[in-house]
Design an enzyme around this catalytic site. Sequence first.
Site, PDB file in Angstrom:
ATOM      1  CD  GLU A  46      12.953   0.333   7.705  1.00 62.84           C
ATOM      2  OE1 GLU A  46      12.826   1.110   6.747  1.00 62.84           O
ATOM      3  OE2 GLU A  46      13.591  -0.724   7.632  1.00 62.84           O
ATOM      4  CE  LYS A  69      -1.973   2.984   1.992  1.00 63.61           C
ATOM      5  NZ  LYS A  69      -1.752   4.410   1.605  1.00 63.61           N
TER       6      LYS A  69
HETATM    7  P1  NAD Z   1       2.458   8.419   7.512  1.00 64.75           P
HETATM    8  O1  NAD Z   1       2.683   7.634   8.744  1.00 64.75           O
HETATM    9  O2  NAD Z   1       1.473   9.515   7.521  1.00 64.75           O
HETATM   10  O3  NAD Z   1       2.014   7.450   6.317  1.00 64.75           O
HETATM   11  C1  NAD Z   1       2.790   6.354   5.937  1.00 64.75           C
HETATM   12  C2  NAD Z   1       1.907   5.329   5.270  1.00 64.75           C
HETATM   13  O4  NAD Z   1       0.988   4.818   6.228  1.00 64.75           O
HETATM   14  C3  NAD Z   1       1.073   5.859   4.109  1.00 64.75           C
HETATM   15  O5  NAD Z   1       1.049   4.901   3.074  1.00 64.75           O
HETATM   16  C4  NAD Z   1      -0.301   6.002   4.730  1.00 64.75           C
HETATM   17  O6  NAD Z   1      -1.333   5.903   3.792  1.00 64.75           O
HETATM   18  C5  NAD Z   1      -0.307   4.816   5.670  1.00 64.75           C
HETATM   19  N1  NAD Z   1      -1.281   4.890   6.775  1.00 64.75           N
HETATM   20  C6  NAD Z   1      -1.729   5.999   7.421  1.00 64.75           C
HETATM   21  N2  NAD Z   1      -2.605   5.653   8.385  1.00 64.75           N
HETATM   22  C7  NAD Z   1      -2.701   4.304   8.360  1.00 64.75           C
HETATM   23  C8  NAD Z   1      -3.446   3.356   9.132  1.00 64.75           C
HETATM   24  N3  NAD Z   1      -4.264   3.723  10.121  1.00 64.75           N
HETATM   25  N4  NAD Z   1      -3.297   2.048   8.841  1.00 64.75           N
HETATM   26  C9  NAD Z   1      -2.466   1.649   7.859  1.00 64.75           C
HETATM   27  N5  NAD Z   1      -1.755   2.501   7.089  1.00 64.75           N
HETATM   28  C10 NAD Z   1      -1.862   3.818   7.342  1.00 64.75           C
HETATM   29  O7  NAD Z   1       3.888   8.936   7.075  1.00 64.75           O
HETATM   30  P2  NAD Z   1       4.256   9.897   5.845  1.00 64.75           P
HETATM   31  O8  NAD Z   1       3.842  11.279   6.177  1.00 64.75           O
HETATM   32  O9  NAD Z   1       3.793   9.259   4.579  1.00 64.75           O
HETATM   33  O10 NAD Z   1       5.843   9.784   5.859  1.00 64.75           O
HETATM   34  C11 NAD Z   1       6.673  10.622   6.599  1.00 64.75           C
HETATM   35  C12 NAD Z   1       7.215   9.877   7.810  1.00 64.75           C
HETATM   36  O11 NAD Z   1       7.893   8.694   7.407  1.00 64.75           O
HETATM   37  C13 NAD Z   1       8.247  10.719   8.549  1.00 64.75           C
HETATM   38  O12 NAD Z   1       8.048  10.597   9.936  1.00 64.75           O
HETATM   39  C14 NAD Z   1       9.558  10.058   8.144  1.00 64.75           C
HETATM   40  O13 NAD Z   1      10.617  10.262   9.042  1.00 64.75           O
HETATM   41  C15 NAD Z   1       9.150   8.627   8.065  1.00 64.75           C
HETATM   42  N6  NAD Z   1      10.127   7.853   7.277  1.00 64.75           N
HETATM   43  C16 NAD Z   1      10.922   6.946   7.934  1.00 64.75           C
HETATM   44  C17 NAD Z   1      11.878   6.218   7.216  1.00 64.75           C
HETATM   45  C18 NAD Z   1      12.772   5.207   7.897  1.00 64.75           C
HETATM   46  O14 NAD Z   1      13.362   4.399   7.208  1.00 64.75           O
HETATM   47  N7  NAD Z   1      12.873   5.222   9.207  1.00 64.75           N
HETATM   48  C19 NAD Z   1      12.003   6.410   5.837  1.00 64.75           C
HETATM   49  C20 NAD Z   1      11.181   7.354   5.223  1.00 64.75           C
HETATM   50  C21 NAD Z   1      10.239   8.070   5.948  1.00 64.75           C
END
Ligand code: NAD
Length: 487
Positions: free
Chosen positions: A257, A182
Amino acid sequence: MPSPRAEVSDVAVSPDHFIGGKRVPSTETFEVRSPLDWDWKLADVARGDALTADAAVSAASAAFPGWAEQGPRRRAEHLHRLAGLIDDNIEEIAVVECADMAMLLESLQARVVHRGAENFRNYADLAAGHRGRRWSSKGTENEVQRMPAGPAVIITPWNAPWLLSTWKIAPALAAGNTVILKPAEWAPLSASLLADLAAEAGLPPGVLNIVQGIGDEVGAALVSDRRVRRISFTGSPETARHIGVAAARNIVPFTAELGGKGPFLVFADADLDAAAKKAAGQYDDSGQVCLAGTRLLVEESISGEFLDLFHRYTDKQVLGDSRSPSTTISPLIHPDHLRRVEGFVERARDHGDEIVRGGRRWKDDGLWYEPTLIAPKSNDSEVVQREVFGPVLTYQTFADEDEGVRLANSTQYGLSAIVYTGSEERAQRVGSAIRAGTVWVNTFLVRDLTAPFGGCRISGIGREGGDYALDFHSDLKTLQISQGTTG
Ligand code: NAD
């Protein structure tokens, strides 16, 4: 009937899901626009729901026994074919990813898309070459075997969609699991191209499924499905908490992550020019990088000299269209995200933190934000303690090594850290004292795909990378056979 393909920079991209080897539309869609020009609509993408999630998990469950039985060597042949096709299609994938999330086109063409191919090659070979530990003890011959675990749900964020989806899908498939990906709703298009290539590579239907949609709709339905045996998530700590609850309900292992607030420590004995250049490079990708060293921590005695160099390198950054080779700083992903970044800076200003440079939009009509440096009033300032995920760095000084390490470890995060020093002893000492999943000394972003990768504290749970990811996607079994008489 599949929906017509959208033309994105002359590449035809399906807006539909990819389930059981077929394109499947949804009655509802969501709009995807380009951060390069918000008036540029890229596609109306299928908005999955609970029924879509159910269909995708059904397809992955049906395909699982056959894929698991193929064994790592035959699976590796499929994954190598897929890697070859990725390399053959670098240009198409790069232009779509650039339009969709505004990563610099040049780096996509030169490195990032190819890394996706390397992810598949590396994990295919690693899984195929694996020999479980064998030993004798207490009159038995012992062997550790990896059993494929079942369908895996993979959920990725918008900031490096291609890189992260291939990084997470490759070990799952190599280990013998089937996958439902997803992608993030703000940048879902390169995943659709991966589905085309998986079909062309001859992956059996249902082995890789891609479901488009909104996180708390289809994402939540996927992670709650009892047939799912692994969940691998990259995104924010807030979302990880929801997914963790769903995983706990079904007793499903999950890795997360998550965000970072990496310290970037510069000691007086460092090569200051190299350190300042790398520090200015933390604005790359507009700071939308989880691993970025966003808290500059500089030894007091060299603060003035370092800052001069830092400003000189930051002045060379060029904001602009990510398709232009001269651009070094891309726009932010979405107007909502731009407002979020602005909010952090406004609150810092109100709090009395000093805006040393930047602190405003670059232009009224785009999604760029100027590279910003903030000297906080104290270490408790929100802008020091919370991930901004934009081109905003903080600047603090420390008197000695102890204080530097204390400040480095003073947030809830623990994903990565960067240290610049000319002393090998200090590199060992400070590198060992920092609480983070990865510490880079005198370098940044050099990644060995076999190394463990993940975060401490709220930066994550579990480790991916190399054998760590293959073990995560497997159920480990100890097979014990008596060497003598039965008993
Ligand atoms: P997010 O948590 O808002 O969304 C990530 C994913 O989760 C999206 O695909 C979203 O649709 C999905 N999602 C949201 N709510 C959900 C739920 N209730 N159930 C299942 N899936 C759900 O994050 P974002 O804004 O897309 O990304 C930014 C974040 O990602 C930042 O905090 C960044 O640091 C982190 N990030 C971490 C790494 C790592 O390797 N540690 C790498 C890249 C980004």
